[in-house]
Write a protein that holds these residues in place. Structure first.
Motif, PDB file in Angstrom:
ATOM      1  N   PHE A  60       4.196 -10.766   3.056  1.00  0.00           N
ATOM      2  CA  PHE A  60       4.751  -9.726   2.875  1.00  0.00           C
ATOM      3  C   PHE A  60       3.906  -8.456   3.374  1.00  0.00           C
ATOM      4  O   PHE A  60       4.334  -7.564   3.883  1.00  0.00           O
ATOM      5  N   ARG A  61       2.524  -8.869   3.426  1.00  0.00           N
ATOM      6  CA  ARG A  61       1.512  -7.952   4.093  1.00  0.00           C
ATOM      7  C   ARG A  61       1.974  -7.687   5.560  1.00  0.00           C
ATOM      8  O   ARG A  61       1.623  -6.549   6.127  1.00  0.00           O
ATOM      9  N   ARG A  62       2.085  -9.022   6.385  1.00  0.00           N
ATOM     10  CA  ARG A  62       2.264  -8.852   7.532  1.00  0.00           C
ATOM     11  C   ARG A  62       3.691  -8.156   8.074  1.00  0.00           C
ATOM     12  O   ARG A  62       3.798  -7.484   8.903  1.00  0.00           O
ATOM     13  N   GLU A  63       4.749  -8.713   7.185  1.00  0.00           N
ATOM     14  CA  GLU A  63       5.945  -8.296   7.690  1.00  0.00           C
ATOM     15  C   GLU A  63       6.492  -6.969   7.182  1.00  0.00           C
ATOM     16  O   GLU A  63       7.511  -6.561   7.538  1.00  0.00           O
ATOM     17  N   TYR A  64       6.072  -6.785   5.957  1.00  0.00           N
ATOM     18  CA  TYR A  64       6.764  -5.409   5.193  1.00  0.00           C
ATOM     19  C   TYR A  64       5.518  -4.658   4.655  1.00  0.00           C
ATOM     20  O   TYR A  64       5.858  -3.838   3.638  1.00  0.00           O
ATOM     21  N   ASN A  65       4.480  -4.747   5.094  1.00  0.00           N
ATOM     22  CA  ASN A  65       3.292  -3.580   4.748  1.00  0.00           C
ATOM     23  C   ASN A  65       2.930  -3.862   3.266  1.00  0.00           C
ATOM     24  O   ASN A  65       2.553  -2.751   2.903  1.00  0.00           O
ATOM     25  N   GLY A  66       3.196  -4.984   2.945  1.00  0.00           N
ATOM     26  CA  GLY A  66       2.694  -5.151   1.259  1.00  0.00           C
ATOM     27  C   GLY A  66       3.598  -4.456   0.461  1.00  0.00           C
ATOM     28  O   GLY A  66       2.959  -3.981  -0.606  1.00  0.00           O
ATOM     29  N   SER A  67       4.634  -4.076   0.753  1.00  0.00           N
ATOM     30  CA  SER A  67       5.619  -3.447  -0.293  1.00  0.00           C
ATOM     31  C   SER A  67       5.952  -4.345  -1.470  1.00  0.00           C
ATOM     32  O   SER A  67       6.635  -3.714  -2.460  1.00  0.00           O
ATOM     33  N   ALA A  68       5.649  -5.461  -1.521  1.00  0.00           N
ATOM     34  CA  ALA A  68       5.834  -6.462  -2.616  1.00  0.00           C
ATOM     35  C   ALA A  68       4.715  -7.372  -2.752  1.00  0.00           C
ATOM     36  O   ALA A  68       4.161  -7.671  -1.732  1.00  0.00           O
ATOM     37  N   THR A  69       4.208  -7.711  -4.323  1.00  0.00           N
ATOM     38  CA  THR A  69       3.245  -8.709  -4.435  1.00  0.00           C
ATOM     39  C   THR A  69       3.610  -9.703  -5.141  1.00  0.00           C
ATOM     40  O   THR A  69       4.962  -9.336  -5.973  1.00  0.00           O
TER      41      THR A  69
END
Length: 222
Positions: A60-69
């Motif tokens: 999610f850091r790579r694909e969605y700018n870390g929008s979810a953890t």
């Protein structure tokens, strides 16, 4: 092992669409994933955290700018870690568990399956859920199923069809009642490794376990 981690990694990729949909509709940013394997809480965490926490957070850091953890927690390895309580309290968002457990969660809480992981026996997909009624190859007292009568038997997780129910039915079909025809029953609950250790040390004559799990743990000596 590497193969197991790769399978779960692919499963996580397939589950990403569902995570994204939930994220978009609820505007939620933090998710907790609970997981159970036949092991101690520490062993479950060590095996599943690299996929369900580290891998998903990196993805999610790579694909969605870390929008979810994502946070992984071990569940159902003790009474204190029962996932039902977490689901009821809305502190658990996803669950990795055995088919029988997920069916119960689906029926009671309205959850739905996202990904199914297929186990393998000797590298092959058996296509079915399997139970093994096993003993040591060196145990000359057991040659067939009828020889289990009057013996010392170990049982796994009572909520798991493969480590209890199927084995119970198999014995019953061969005229052996697990609760009246054995000299000793030992209930191992959430962790299967102690059962293997006791059979290996001949503290038990045999046990009932899931075929795919046994195949990954010294299958050839049984």
């Amino acid at each position: 092992n590497f193969e197991f981690s790769m399978k779960l990694s692919l499963a996580c990729l397939a589950a990403t669409a569902a995570v994204c949909a939930l994220h978009a509709s609820a505007q939620k940013t933090k998710y907790r994933i609970g997981g159970w394997l036949p092991a101690t809480g520490d062993a479950i965490y060590k095996k599943l955290k690299p996929v369900y926490e580290d891998y998903l957070n990196d993805y999610f850091r790579r694909e969605y700018n870390g929008s979810a953890t994502f946070e992984f927690v071990s569940v159902d390895y003790s009474k204190e870690s029962y996932s039902d309580s977490m689901i009821s309290n809305k502190t658990l968002d996803f669950l990795h568990s055995i088919p029988g457990r997920t069916v119960c969660v689906e029926a009671e809480f309205g959850w739905m399956p996202v990904v199914t992981q297929r186990g393998r026996v000797h590298g092959l997909d058996p296509g079915v859920q399997g139970t093994v009624l096993f003993s040591m190859k060196t145990n000359t007292n057991i040659k067939n199923i009828s020889d289990f009568r009057g013996k010392r038997i170990g049982i796994g997780y009572l909520l798991a069809s493969n480590s209890y129910h199927f084995g119970y039915e198999l014995l019953l079909q061969n005229g052996i009642n697990l609760f009246t025809d054995m000299s000793m029953l030992v209930f191992y609950g959430y962790d299967y490794q102690p059962m293997l250790d006791d059979v290996t040390k001949e503290k038990l004559d045999g046990g009932i376990l899931t075929s795919t799990w046994l195949a990954d743990n010294n299958y050839d000596i049984f």
